[in-house]
Design an enzyme around this catalytic site. Structure first.
Site, PDB file in Angstrom:
ATOM      1  N   CYS A 138     -16.423  11.264   2.242  1.00  0.00           N
ATOM      2  CA  CYS A 138     -15.848   9.974   1.845  1.00  0.00           C
ATOM      3  C   CYS A 138     -16.273   8.909   2.852  1.00  0.00           C
ATOM      4  O   CYS A 138     -15.999   9.043   4.034  1.00  0.00           O
ATOM      5  CB  CYS A 138     -14.325  10.093   1.805  1.00  0.00           C
TER       6      CYS A 138
ATOM      7  N   TYR B  36     -14.590   6.962  -8.172  1.00  0.00           N
ATOM      8  CA  TYR B  36     -14.733   8.373  -7.819  1.00  0.00           C
ATOM      9  C   TYR B  36     -16.051   8.994  -8.266  1.00  0.00           C
ATOM     10  O   TYR B  36     -16.260  10.198  -8.097  1.00  0.00           O
ATOM     11  CB  TYR B  36     -13.506   9.171  -8.278  1.00  0.00           C
TER      12      TYR B  36
HETATM   13 FE1  SF4 Z   1     -13.807   7.696  -0.434  1.00  0.00          FE
HETATM   14 FE2  SF4 Z   1     -12.370   6.811  -2.467  1.00  0.00          FE
HETATM   15 FE3  SF4 Z   1     -14.740   5.668  -1.894  1.00  0.00          FE
HETATM   16 FE4  SF4 Z   1     -14.708   8.065  -2.900  1.00  0.00          FE
HETATM   17  S1  SF4 Z   1     -13.942   6.228  -3.931  1.00  0.00           S
HETATM   18  S2  SF4 Z   1     -15.893   7.416  -1.105  1.00  0.00           S
HETATM   19  S3  SF4 Z   1     -12.878   8.972  -2.031  1.00  0.00           S
HETATM   20  S4  SF4 Z   1     -12.921   5.615  -0.622  1.00  0.00           S
HETATM   21 FE    FE Z   2      -9.796   8.087  -1.720  1.00  0.00          FE
END
Ligand code: SF4
Ligand code: FE
Length: 484
Positions: free
Chosen positions: A99, A295
């Protein structure tokens, strides 16, 4: 603050900040050099590095300053912008295998753009104007904004005002002419220490009795009264072991912390909701709409997972077996399902009243629902291909530095022409992503980030027009008349 142009500027911007951070009972003196924290800073820094290397992908022109800014700071002006956010997220997942923490802020201020506008429309407030001047300031310095939504929540069956302890949801404890003071805590705050500012927001639908909880405001990370307690990740202390042999991914990791607010002041100019409880649900819904299709980051991380599984199959000498090829096809199918539903959501975005774009809510929830399951299945198949050694391998110190080194190099050998050390490294990476530090990002965050699985199922049932579908069936079965 000077404008941040490069990864090096970003790393400089984190120096000498006066933050109170606890990690395993100790105050952290310098997060930049702490072996457990550093890989998370590197992951965030990669968002700046990518903008340097591929500006067309990871930067955009600010409509407020007319200067280039990081795409993570940009307000989506059309569906192409939403789609490019996804492209950038997949790329960063591939580059970091974890992440990279920066999407929460992007999704929060895209939601606030339209929500502040609509609060003003109803209550004749001036939140949208204040919000745009805050954003302009962020654009001028090209900063990282964290989004702080998730409260610790206490008894889940009770609303904020009925909790035994009123601090279990972040709330306004004092108001004066200059602003408000807030107390409470936000849980598992992604990348909070690696940000410059954070935006606090309510976490659920609120009623009139919860008015003090209906607060949105921006504040610097180093504001007085804030304490950070760093979240542990499985196997995180491996980063502190000599040689770093067993870390799996020594470059990058995610970051979550608990943030405790004790009478923290937010001046009026940075307040974007203050008591308008009837807009809390709209804000949560729009934020999660953006964030659930963000996501697709996990499709990028999944690319690394699939690459690792294919490589270890090769190192084990079984890459041409039909059941191995079949499993790799399955992993790719699942991974592309995540990506496809995410970009479909972005490409079906719509203009909001305030003029920015929001992606399709139904498809965003379908995307995130896939993420809660398919990542686990991809991880399971990667472990299947890796073999049991992924969870039973002797330490790097034994392999490299002990009397047993020659024996271990002999007995850990896979295919003849493959270096034993490379096989060990690939197994450690799979361990890292399915059981170790980055399993937090690849698996558990996939489950609970942007809302747990049931939250998406509720939203899917709300967004689907079941009566319309019944009508399709009734017309073709002759129960109701078809228009010719
Ligand atoms: Fe991290 Fe959320 Fe971005 Fe995915 S969407 S990289 S889990 S901050
Ligand atoms: Fe997240």
């Amino acid at each position: 603050m000077e404008k941040i142009h490069t990864k090096a500027d970003y790393l400089d911007s984190l120096k000498n900040r006066n933050l109170t951070i606890y990690l395993m009972g100790e105050l952290v003196e310098d997060p930049l050099t702490h072996p457990i924290i550093k890989p998370s800073i590197e992951a965030m820094a990669e968002t700046y590095a990518l903008a340097e290397r591929e500006p067309e992908l990871a930067s955009a022109i600010s409509p407020y300053t007319n200067e280039p800014i990081n795409r993570f700071l940009h307000i989506a002006e059309n569906n192409q912008d939403l789609y490019l956010q996804n492209q950038m997220q997949r790329k960063l997942g591939q580059l970091t295998g974890t992440c990279f923490q920066r999407c929460v802020g992007m999704d929060a201020f895209n939601a606030l753009h339209s929500v502040t506008y609509e609060i003003d429309e109803k209550y004749k407030t001036d939140y949208h104007k204040k919000f745009i001047s805050f954003l302009t300031k962020m654009h001028e310095s090209n900063l990282v904004i964290g989004g702080a939504m998730t409260d610790v929540k206490g008894d889940r069956s009770k609303p904020p005002h009925q909790q035994a302890d009123q601090d279990l949801y972040l709330r306004v404890v004092k108001r004066d002419k200059k602003g408000v003071y807030v107390s409470g805590a936000k849980a598992h705050q992604t990348g909070c220490l690696n940000s410059h500012w954070m935006v606090i927001m309510p976490t659920l639908r609120l009623t009139e009795d919860d008015k003090d909880y209906a607060i949105v405001g921006a504040l610097p990370i180093e504001s007085e009264g804030i304490t950070y307690i760093y979240g542990r990740q499985s196997c995180d202390t491996r980063s502190m072991e000599p040689g770093e042999y067993d870390v799996g991914n020594k470059y990058f990791a995610g970051q979550e912390a608990m943030v405790i607010f004790d009478n923290v002041f937010i001046p009026n100019e940075y307040i974007f909701m203050n008591g308008e409880y009837d807009f809390a649900a709209m804000l949560v819904e729009r934020f999660t709409c953006y964030h659930r299709r963000s996501y697709v980051c996990k499709a990028g991380v999944g690319d690394v997972m699939i690459g690792a599984a294919a490589t270890i199959a090769e190192y084990n000498g079984v890459e041409n077996k039909s059941h191995i090829r079949e499993k790799l096809v399955e992993m790719n199918k699942l991974n592309e399902t995540i990506y496809a539903t995410g970009i479909a959501s972005s490409l079906q975005g719509k203009e909001t009243k305030s003029g920015n774009y929001i992606n399709d809510d139904l498809l965003a929830n379908v995307c995130k629902q896939h993420v809660t399951k398919e990542t686990y299945e991809i991880g399971r198949l990667a472990q299947d291909l890796a073999g049991g050694l992924v969870a039973s391998m002797p330490s790097g110190i034994d392999i490299h530095e002990s009397d047993m080194s020659p024996n271990l190099k002999k007995y850990l050998k896979g295919k003849e022409d493959i270096n034993t050390e490379d096989r060990v490294k690939m197994l450690r990476l799979i361990e890292n992503m399915t059981l170790g530090r980055n399993a937090v990002a690849y698996l558990t965050e996939s489950m609970h980030g942007a809302g747990s699985p049931q939250a998406q199922r509720i939203q899917i049932s709300r967004k689907v027009d079941i009566e319309e579908k019944k009508n399709f069936a009734k017309k073709l079965s002759g129960i109701i008349k078809r228009e010719e």
